[in-house]
Design a protein around this motif. Structure first.
Motif, PDB file in Angstrom:
ATOM      1  N   ILE A 221      -4.170   0.754   8.140  1.00 35.35           N
ATOM      2  CA  ILE A 221      -4.953   0.753   6.904  1.00 35.35           C
ATOM      3  C   ILE A 221      -4.128   0.269   5.722  1.00 35.35           C
ATOM      4  CG2 ILE A 221      -6.052   2.272   5.201  1.00 35.35           C
ATOM      5  CD1 ILE A 221      -7.097   3.944   7.575  1.00 35.35           C
ATOM      6  N   PHE A 222      -2.956   0.861   5.517  1.00 25.09           N
ATOM      7  CA  PHE A 222      -2.195   0.573   4.305  1.00 25.09           C
ATOM      8  C   PHE A 222      -1.502  -0.787   4.362  1.00 25.09           C
ATOM      9  CE2 PHE A 222      -2.516   5.241   4.015  1.00 25.09           C
ATOM     10  CZ  PHE A 222      -3.119   5.316   2.766  1.00 25.09           C
ATOM     11  N   SER A 223      -1.357  -1.365   5.529  1.00 23.80           N
ATOM     12  CA  SER A 223      -0.746  -2.698   5.620  1.00 23.80           C
ATOM     13  C   SER A 223      -1.637  -3.770   5.005  1.00 23.80           C
ATOM     14  CB  SER A 223      -0.455  -3.041   7.087  1.00 23.80           C
ATOM     15  OG  SER A 223      -1.666  -3.184   7.818  1.00 23.80           O
ATOM     16  N   THR A 224      -2.933  -3.481   4.813  1.00 27.76           N
ATOM     17  CA  THR A 224      -3.843  -4.455   4.239  1.00 27.76           C
ATOM     18  C   THR A 224      -3.869  -4.398   2.716  1.00 27.76           C
ATOM     19  OG1 THR A 224      -5.742  -2.923   4.306  1.00 27.76           O
ATOM     20  CG2 THR A 224      -5.327  -4.247   6.271  1.00 27.76           C
ATOM     21  N   PHE A 225      -3.140  -3.449   2.104  1.00 26.17           N
ATOM     22  CA  PHE A 225      -3.145  -3.299   0.667  1.00 26.17           C
ATOM     23  C   PHE A 225      -2.240  -4.329  -0.014  1.00 26.17           C
ATOM     24  CE2 PHE A 225      -4.841   1.016  -0.669  1.00 26.17           C
ATOM     25  CZ  PHE A 225      -5.551   1.221   0.505  1.00 26.17           C
TER      26      PHE A 225
ATOM     27  N   GLY B 185       0.777  -1.234   0.000  1.00 21.33           N
ATOM     28  CA  GLY B 185       0.000   0.000   0.000  1.00 21.33           C
ATOM     29  C   GLY B 185       0.805   1.278   0.000  1.00 21.33           C
ATOM     30  N   GLU B 186       2.117   1.205  -0.154  1.00 29.31           N
ATOM     31  CA  GLU B 186       2.929   2.411   0.006  1.00 29.31           C
ATOM     32  C   GLU B 186       2.723   3.411  -1.129  1.00 29.31           C
ATOM     33  OE1 GLU B 186       7.416   3.795   1.394  1.00 29.31           O
ATOM     34  OE2 GLU B 186       7.045   1.687   0.846  1.00 29.31           O
ATOM     35  N   PHE B 187       2.415   2.952  -2.334  1.00 28.79           N
ATOM     36  CA  PHE B 187       2.153   3.889  -3.423  1.00 28.79           C
ATOM     37  C   PHE B 187       0.886   4.703  -3.123  1.00 28.79           C
ATOM     38  CE2 PHE B 187       4.808   0.680  -5.428  1.00 28.79           C
ATOM     39  CZ  PHE B 187       5.651   1.434  -6.231  1.00 28.79           C
TER      40      PHE B 187
ATOM     41  N   GLU C 239      -0.414   5.140  -0.178  1.00 33.84           N
ATOM     42  CA  GLU C 239      -0.134   5.953   1.011  1.00 33.84           C
ATOM     43  C   GLU C 239       0.556   7.259   0.613  1.00 33.84           C
ATOM     44  OE1 GLU C 239       2.171   5.564   5.325  1.00 33.84           O
ATOM     45  OE2 GLU C 239       2.576   4.124   3.734  1.00 33.84           O
ATOM     46  N   ARG C 240       1.489   7.183  -0.331  1.00 36.98           N
ATOM     47  CA  ARG C 240       2.164   8.405  -0.775  1.00 36.98           C
ATOM     48  C   ARG C 240       1.190   9.337  -1.502  1.00 36.98           C
ATOM     49  NH1 ARG C 240       8.466   7.328  -2.420  1.00 36.98           N
ATOM     50  NH2 ARG C 240       9.050   6.225  -0.518  1.00 36.98           N
ATOM     51  N   ALA C 241       0.246   8.751  -2.240  1.00 38.45           N
ATOM     52  CA  ALA C 241      -0.773   9.582  -2.885  1.00 38.45           C
ATOM     53  C   ALA C 241      -1.580  10.345  -1.837  1.00 38.45           C
ATOM     54  CB  ALA C 241      -1.695   8.713  -3.736  1.00 38.45           C
ATOM     55  N   PHE C 242      -1.891   9.687  -0.724  1.00 39.98           N
ATOM     56  CA  PHE C 242      -2.605  10.349   0.370  1.00 39.98           C
ATOM     57  C   PHE C 242      -1.746  11.426   1.018  1.00 39.98           C
ATOM     58  CE2 PHE C 242      -3.008  10.284   5.065  1.00 39.98           C
ATOM     59  CZ  PHE C 242      -4.186  11.010   5.163  1.00 39.98           C
ATOM     60  N   LEU C 243      -0.502  11.088   1.326  1.00 43.52           N
ATOM     61  CA  LEU C 243       0.382  12.038   2.012  1.00 43.52           C
ATOM     62  C   LEU C 243       0.713  13.239   1.122  1.00 43.52           C
ATOM     63  CD1 LEU C 243       2.811   9.514   3.760  1.00 43.52           C
ATOM     64  CD2 LEU C 243       0.999  10.858   4.830  1.00 43.52           C
TER      65      LEU C 243
ATOM     66  N   GLN D  98     -10.802   7.897   0.116  1.00 43.53           N
ATOM     67  CA  GLN D  98     -10.532   7.494  -1.262  1.00 43.53           C
ATOM     68  C   GLN D  98      -9.429   6.435  -1.313  1.00 43.53           C
ATOM     69  OE1 GLN D  98     -10.018  11.721  -2.530  1.00 43.53           O
ATOM     70  NE2 GLN D  98     -11.143  11.077  -4.353  1.00 43.53           N
ATOM     71  N   ALA D  99      -8.416   6.582  -0.469  1.00 47.24           N
ATOM     72  CA  ALA D  99      -7.342   5.585  -0.426  1.00 47.24           C
ATOM     73  C   ALA D  99      -7.888   4.221  -0.039  1.00 47.24           C
ATOM     74  CB  ALA D  99      -6.261   6.028   0.569  1.00 47.24           C
ATOM     75  N   GLU D 100      -8.760   4.186   0.959  1.00 47.64           N
ATOM     76  CA  GLU D 100      -9.361   2.913   1.367  1.00 47.64           C
ATOM     77  C   GLU D 100     -10.227   2.338   0.256  1.00 47.64           C
ATOM     78  OE1 GLU D 100     -10.043   3.198   6.112  1.00 47.64           O
ATOM     79  OE2 GLU D 100     -10.916   4.828   4.929  1.00 47.64           O
ATOM     80  N   ALA D 101     -10.860   3.217  -0.523  1.00 47.09           N
ATOM     81  CA  ALA D 101     -11.703   2.757  -1.625  1.00 47.09           C
ATOM     82  C   ALA D 101     -10.889   2.032  -2.685  1.00 47.09           C
ATOM     83  CB  ALA D 101     -12.450   3.928  -2.243  1.00 47.09           C
ATOM     84  N   VAL D 102      -9.595   2.365  -2.822  1.00 46.92           N
ATOM     85  CA  VAL D 102      -8.736   1.659  -3.772  1.00 46.92           C
ATOM     86  C   VAL D 102      -8.674   0.177  -3.407  1.00 46.92           C
ATOM     87  CG1 VAL D 102      -6.380   1.406  -4.628  1.00 46.92           C
ATOM     88  CG2 VAL D 102      -7.350   3.692  -4.316  1.00 46.92           C
TER      89      VAL D 102
END
Length: 443
Positions: A435-439, A108-110, A112-116, A124-128
């Protein structure tokens, strides 16, 4: 935009395929591109190129696309290498990217960077991830609405309304000597009530989305020979379970997945609930009761030819069960009863299919999703935040009615904090990590 180290990952699923993609994001990509393809390609133009090793040997040949900052999915410089989808080729390209200064991306790091980098908000990030994990077309569409920002826009509109209320309220507190009689104005209380109503309506739509995302565990239970396995087969539209006129045919749990109005349904057929059926059947009954205790919804099936309309029902024989339940009266084709919904009982013929569409509609209604209704693919944390915001609105109304404007203002500040949790304006780092660890890696 935050300047960050380069990260790289294989963005396509593991295994063999016609195309495989390696995605790279971060600072310093132009130097990497020169080492990998010998030049910096024109921005956002697909170019055919060799992907070369350190000695100039071609690892693969494919398409390279360069997205300079800030017009990229992460807001940073991004490169996508589209090569042949063999595991050996993909691993070699990823290793070459690491030789040129990248590191392997976390899950999920890509995104996550879009969010940051303020390309998307947290909802929206979670919706991905929800779009990738969608279990039905309807769930995918709901996730896409959230990804497009519809859900976030609703949250932001409510947040703005709360902010307007706080401005007026705090002005009345700070300038009490002026002719601003806001605290005594009953309209202010109604304005807070209106905001509370907007939050509750959004929560209702979000609960529908939660059903689309999470699905329901539905257990079919009842006495032996009530037609439970026949109902399973009818709902599946295939003969999955063995059906005979011998009581106790089903002795273990039989699970299958279906979709009702876009809601993923995990069906479980169980052994008939009775005592004295032998050791194997007793174990099956114990497993049935365990499944019933863990279910979201129980279909309590009874044999209409064996149970009089006013007799002891299958639902009553289940005992104290926390899950919702639907009383299903089966075999009405043999009793002459009219199929359909009547008096809290769904009358069906699993053999002929009469009344089963009504049962499916009732299951969808319990899931909170009706035909044609829109929803956002919300998560439990969104629902918890909306519930907390609604509670704080109610508390603000009460404080204002009592004349405590300063306390009401603090409650409204808490409302905004809970709404901010949803879109990420007041989110702590621990939550982001969770959140992003589940991506997927590469997303």
């Amino acid at each position: 935009m935050l300047a960050r180290e380069m990260i790289a990952a294989i963005a396509t699923p593991p295994g063999r395929g016609g195309i495989g993609i390696v995605r790279i994001s971060g600072t310093g990509l132009e130097a990497m591109l020169r080492g990998l393809v010998g030049r910096v390609p024109a921005p956002r133009m697909a170019e055919l190129s060799d992907f070369c090793d350190a000695d100039g040997t071609a690892i693969d040949r494919g398409i390279v696309i360069y997205f300079p900052s800030p017009r990229s999915m992460t807001g940073e410089d991004v490169v996508e290498l589209q090569g042949h989808g063999g595991p050996v080729v993909m691993d070699a390209l990823l290793e070459r990217a690491c030789q040129l200064g990248a590191r392997i991306a976390r899950p999920g790091e890509f995104t996550e960077r879009a969010f940051l980098n303020d390309k998307i908000d947290l909802a929206q990030a979670e919706a991905v991830a929800d779009l990738i994990d969608s279990a039905s077309t309807r769930a995918a569409r709901a996730a896409m609405r959230s990804l497009d920002g519809e859900f976030s826009a609703r949250v932001t509109e409510i947040d703005r309304a709360v902010l307007d209320l706080r401005v007026f309220l705090e002005a009345a507190i700070d300038f009490a000597e002026e002719e601003i009689d806001f605290l005594a104005d009953s309209d202010a209380v109604e304005r807070i009530r209106a905001v509370e109503g907007r939050i509750e309506r959004l929560a209702i739509e979000s609960r529908r989305g939660e059903a689309l995302r999470e699905g329901l565990d539905v257990v079919i239970a009842g006495q032996p020979n009530a037609g439970k396995s026949s109902l399973l087969n009818r709902l599946l539209a295939e003969n999955r379970a063995i059906v005979t006129d011998v009581p106790g045919t089903t002795r273990d749990l039989l699970r299958a997945d279906i979709e009702i109005e876009g809601v993923p349904i995990r069906l479980t057929d169980t052994a008939g609930l009775r005592a004295g059926g032998g050791r194997v059947e007793t174990i099956g009954v114990e497993r049935a009761r365990t499944a019933i205790a863990q279910a979201d919804l129980v279909l309590a099936v009874e044999d209409a030819t064996a149970v009089a309309p006013g007799g002891t029902t299958a639902s009553e024989s289940l005992g104290d069960v926390a899950a919702s339940r639907i009383r299903v009266r089966n075999k009405v084709d043999l009793t002459g009863e009219k199929p359909g919904d009547g008096g809290g009982v769904i009358r069906i013929s699993a053999l002929k299919g009469d009344g089963v569409d009504v049962l499916r509609a009732v299951i969808a209604k319990i899931a909170g999703v009706a035909p044609g209704e829109g929803a956002y693919l919300a998560r439990k944390r969104h629902l918890n935040a909306l519930r907390a915001a609604s509670d704080r609105c109610a508390a603000a109304r009460e404080r204002l009615s009592e004349g405590f404007g300063d306390l009401a203002a603090e409650e409204l500040r808490q409302v905004q904090a809970h709404l901010g949790d949803i879109v990420g304006t007041t989110t702590v780092d621990d939550l982001l990590g969770e959140i992003f660890s589940t991506f997927c890696i590469g997303k």
